[in-house]
Enzyme design. Structure first.
Site, mmCIF file in Angstrom:
data_model
loop_
_atom_site.group_PDB
_atom_site.id
_atom_site.type_symbol
_atom_site.label_atom_id
_atom_site.label_comp_id
_atom_site.label_asym_id
_atom_site.label_seq_id
_atom_site.Cartn_x
_atom_site.Cartn_y
_atom_site.Cartn_z
ATOM 1 N N ARG A 147 46.259 37.011 34.381
ATOM 2 C CA ARG A 147 47.045 38.120 35.453
ATOM 3 C C ARG A 147 47.383 37.432 36.758
ATOM 4 N NH1 ARG A 147 44.706 37.573 39.628
ATOM 5 N NH2 ARG A 147 42.564 38.072 40.315
ATOM 6 N N GLU A 167 41.771 31.832 40.287
ATOM 7 C CA GLU A 167 40.483 32.399 40.044
ATOM 8 C C GLU A 167 40.184 32.351 38.720
ATOM 9 O OE1 GLU A 167 38.065 36.230 41.689
ATOM 10 O OE2 GLU A 167 39.554 36.668 40.309
ATOM 11 N N LYS A 189 45.858 43.978 49.268
ATOM 12 C CA LYS A 189 44.894 42.971 49.816
ATOM 13 C C LYS A 189 45.125 42.425 51.326
ATOM 14 C CE LYS A 189 41.660 39.950 47.922
ATOM 15 N NZ LYS A 189 41.024 39.657 46.645
ATOM 16 N N ASP A 224 43.135 35.028 45.018
ATOM 17 C CA ASP A 224 42.830 35.389 43.554
ATOM 18 C C ASP A 224 44.194 35.902 43.325
ATOM 19 O OD1 ASP A 224 42.925 37.382 45.204
ATOM 20 O OD2 ASP A 224 41.259 38.591 44.232
ATOM 21 N N LYS A 270 25.650 41.804 40.924
ATOM 22 C CA LYS A 270 25.883 42.831 41.777
ATOM 23 C C LYS A 270 25.101 44.066 41.603
ATOM 24 C CE LYS A 270 30.815 41.778 42.926
ATOM 25 N NZ LYS A 270 32.077 42.152 42.657
ATOM 26 N N GLU A 304 35.664 32.960 22.906
ATOM 27 C CA GLU A 304 36.050 34.018 22.123
ATOM 28 C C GLU A 304 37.726 34.316 22.398
ATOM 29 O OE1 GLU A 304 34.621 35.874 19.879
ATOM 30 O OE2 GLU A 304 32.596 35.097 20.088
ATOM 31 N N HIS A 310 32.242 33.562 38.699
ATOM 32 C CA HIS A 310 33.508 33.362 39.317
ATOM 33 C C HIS A 310 33.548 31.973 40.058
ATOM 34 C CE1 HIS A 310 34.367 38.005 39.683
ATOM 35 N NE2 HIS A 310 33.826 37.621 38.782
#
Length: 212
Positions: free
Chosen positions: A48, A144, A58, A77, A117, A43, A125
């Site tokens: 990012r 990622e 992080k 990531d 989750k 789609e 992922h």
């Protein structure tokens, strides 16, 4: 400050190019499906690149040594690509097509579609390693990749906005409604895929969980 900016630019640039490599691969698949096949499973694509602030946050959370070598080793990531597919079976199909390419090395897979989750989050992922060719030679860059359906992507976008609004401390009632919405999104995926296969005249094929 100038020296820091230059060193950070040198550090982050391969990750940007890693994103470019992956998005080019996915765009080629998408265009091929669009031009040569009856059905296009992809789609849309987005990407990012973590900012210096996000990387710093992080580092603190992971208690990582604040050196570029340690960051490369611990944080995988920094570069991210999201692929939104029409149906669950498409997610696994596109993943297989992408990772079958000889220069894409799969490092790790977390299948949150097969095992969501607790809050209902679903997505596939994968951390892959891509060669990026620079003037000084090639470097291997981790990227990622998140693959999900339109319904999963809509739910995840809403969930992110809710957690941002409440700074992570979401009221229990809203969490219950959010989990219920994840179940609704899953029901929609199942129903729409069934209709899709009925229209195409093929039997439904369930996505096969991946464990690496």
């Amino acid at each position: 400050m100038r020296a820091f900016r230059e060193s950070f630019a040198r550090f982050i640039m391969p990750y940007k190019f890693g994103i470019d490599e992956v998005t080019t691969k996915v765009s080629i698949l998408r265009e091929e499906f669009s031009e040569l096949h009856e059905y296009n499973p992809i789609e849309h694509i987005s990407s990012r690149l973590k900012s210096a602030e996000s990387i710093e946050q992080k580092i603190v959370r992971k208690q990582c040594e604040p050196s570029y070598d340690a960051i490369r080793e611990s944080i995988t990531d920094i570069a991210g690509v999201r692929i939104v597919c029409s149906f669950v079976s498409d997610v696994y199909h596109v993943f297989d097509l992408l990772t079958a390419q000889e220069d894409v090395h799969v490092l790790r897979v977390k299948d949150y579609i097969a095992a969501p989750k607790p809050n209902g989050y679903k997505s596939l992922h994968a951390i892959v390693e891509i060669p990026v060719f620079l003037s000084e030679g090639s470097v291997l860059v981790p990227v990622e990749i998140q693959l999900r359906t339109v319904a999963m992507d809509f739910w995840a976008s809403l969930e992110h906005k809710i957690y941002y609004k409440y700074d992570g401390d979401v009221p229990a009632g809203i969490l219950r409604d959010l989990t219920a919405a994840a179940d609704t999104a899953n029901d929609l995926d199942v129903t729409m895929e069934k209709l899709h296969h009925q229209v195409r005249g093929a039997g439904p094929t369930d996505g096969i969980p991946i464990a690496i």
